[in-house]
Design a protein around this motif. Structure first.
Motif, short mmCIF file in Angstrom:
data_model
loop_
_atom_site.label_atom_id
_atom_site.label_comp_id
_atom_site.label_asym_id
_atom_site.label_seq_id
_atom_site.Cartn_x
_atom_site.Cartn_y
_atom_site.Cartn_z
N SER A 22 48.13 42.99 41.18
CA SER A 22 47.58 43.81 42.25
C SER A 22 47.44 45.27 41.86
N VAL A 23 48.06 45.67 40.75
CA VAL A 23 47.99 47.06 40.29
C VAL A 23 46.92 47.23 39.21
N HIS A 24 46.73 46.22 38.38
CA HIS A 24 45.81 46.31 37.24
C HIS A 24 44.60 45.40 37.46
N ALA A 25 43.52 45.99 37.92
CA ALA A 25 42.29 45.26 38.17
C ALA A 25 41.43 45.23 36.90
N ALA A 26 40.44 44.35 36.90
CA ALA A 26 39.42 44.34 35.85
C ALA A 26 38.18 45.04 36.41
N VAL A 27 37.72 46.07 35.72
CA VAL A 27 36.66 46.92 36.26
C VAL A 27 35.53 47.07 35.25
N ARG A 28 34.33 46.77 35.69
CA ARG A 28 33.12 47.10 34.92
C ARG A 28 32.46 48.28 35.62
N ARG A 29 31.86 49.18 34.84
CA ARG A 29 31.31 50.41 35.42
C ARG A 29 29.86 50.60 34.98
N TRP A 30 29.03 51.00 35.95
CA TRP A 30 27.64 51.39 35.69
C TRP A 30 27.48 52.84 36.13
N ASP A 52 45.52 31.80 44.60
CA ASP A 52 44.94 31.99 45.94
C ASP A 52 43.59 32.69 45.91
N GLY A 53 42.90 32.59 44.77
CA GLY A 53 41.57 33.17 44.68
C GLY A 53 41.60 34.64 44.28
N ILE A 54 40.46 35.27 44.38
CA ILE A 54 40.32 36.66 43.94
C ILE A 54 39.57 37.47 45.00
N ALA A 55 39.74 38.78 44.88
CA ALA A 55 38.99 39.72 45.71
C ALA A 55 38.13 40.57 44.80
N ALA A 56 36.98 40.98 45.29
CA ALA A 56 36.08 41.80 44.50
C ALA A 56 35.50 42.89 45.38
N ALA A 57 35.24 44.02 44.77
CA ALA A 57 34.68 45.14 45.53
C ALA A 57 33.73 45.93 44.64
N ILE A 58 32.74 46.55 45.27
CA ILE A 58 31.85 47.49 44.59
C ILE A 58 32.15 48.86 45.16
N VAL A 59 32.48 49.80 44.26
CA VAL A 59 32.96 51.12 44.69
C VAL A 59 32.13 52.21 44.04
N SER A 60 31.57 53.08 44.86
CA SER A 60 30.81 54.22 44.39
C SER A 60 31.72 55.44 44.27
N SER A 61 31.54 56.22 43.20
CA SER A 61 32.33 57.43 43.04
C SER A 61 32.00 58.47 44.09
N ARG A 62 30.85 58.34 44.74
CA ARG A 62 30.42 59.32 45.74
C ARG A 62 30.59 58.81 47.15
N ILE A 95 37.39 43.60 40.06
CA ILE A 95 37.92 42.26 40.30
C ILE A 95 39.43 42.39 40.43
N ASP A 96 39.96 41.94 41.57
CA ASP A 96 41.36 42.14 41.89
C ASP A 96 41.99 40.81 42.30
N GLY A 97 43.29 40.67 42.04
CA GLY A 97 44.01 39.51 42.53
C GLY A 97 44.35 39.69 44.01
N ILE A 98 44.77 38.62 44.64
CA ILE A 98 45.18 38.71 46.04
C ILE A 98 46.70 38.80 46.08
N GLU A 99 47.41 37.69 45.94
CA GLU A 99 48.87 37.74 45.80
C GLU A 99 49.28 37.06 44.50
N SER A 100 48.85 35.81 44.33
CA SER A 100 49.19 35.07 43.12
C SER A 100 48.34 35.59 41.95
N THR A 101 48.93 35.56 40.76
CA THR A 101 48.20 35.95 39.55
C THR A 101 47.68 34.74 38.79
N ASP A 102 47.86 33.55 39.32
CA ASP A 102 47.43 32.33 38.64
C ASP A 102 45.93 32.10 38.85
#
Length: 204
Positions: A22-30, A52-62, A95-102
């Motif tokens: 939950s602290v270390h996500a995988a991030v691709r940047r454009w 328990d699956g994954i969460a994903a988000a798109i985040v703008s620096s602005r 790309i972020d985990g939810i609770e489980s890291t499996d």
């Protein structure tokens, strides 16, 4: 795959990635090469029966978070925009985990289209075909190596300062022109200058 033990199995590739926890996500940047209206589409896929699956988000620096999704043993279609972006603004695909890291390995190909004020297409990018990592050394290291090859000596601090200003201006101009690889092209221009320098042509 991360080489840092603290990041364990964080991974990124053309297809997607895998977070560590939950602290270390995988991030691709454009990074936006110009002002315009950005449209993003794609599909988020999670296949593993573990976890328990994954969460994903798109985040703008602005603008902050512009989209958020979850997937567990499923494929979720996602679309954002058109949203306004400005030159230099970054768009992070997190790309972020939810609770489980499996079983958090995820496929998330995305397609990005940038249009101008007149709806003219300024650029089109696809994460599967255009993905790249930090495979090249810093520009300062490249300059130092080029100096050694061309002149057989180290670059001086004054020369490095002058070259740094040249490269900054050249990269900025190439970025405005939507060049596919501004840094590499700027270094090629510098190499041409070194090859016609008096010090290269007339060795004492």
């Amino acid at each position: 795959q991360s080489a840092d033990p603290a990041l364990a199995y964080v991974a990124l590739d053309r297809a997607g990635g895998q977070p560590c926890d939950s602290v270390h996500a995988a991030v691709r940047r454009w990074t936006a090469p110009a002002d315009g209206m950005l449209s993003i589409s794609g599909g988020l896929s999670h296949a593993s029966a573990a976890g328990d699956g994954i969460a994903a988000a798109i985040v703008s620096s602005r603008s902050g978070t512009v989209g958020r999704w979850q997937a567990q043993q499923s494929k979720v279609a996602m679309a954002v925009g058109p949203i306004e972006v400005r030159q230099g603004e970054t768009i992070d695909f997190v790309i972020d985990g939810i609770e489980s890291t499996d079983g958090d390995q995820t496929e998330w190909p995305v397609d990005l289209r940038l249009a101008g004020a007149d709806d003219k297409l300024l650029g089109h990018w696809n994460s599967a075909t255009d993905f790249s990592g930090p495979s090249e050394p810093p520009l300062t290291a490249q300059v130092a190596y080029a100096w050694q090859l061309a002149f057989g000596r180290p670059v001086t601090a004054e020369e490095l300062s002058v070259v740094g200003r040249f490269l900054s201006r050249r990269i900025e101009a190439l970025s405005r022109a939507l060049h596919v690889d501004p840094s590499r092209r700027a270094m090629a221009d510098l190499a041409q200058q070194l090859l016609i320098a008096n010090e290269f042509l007339y060795v004492d």
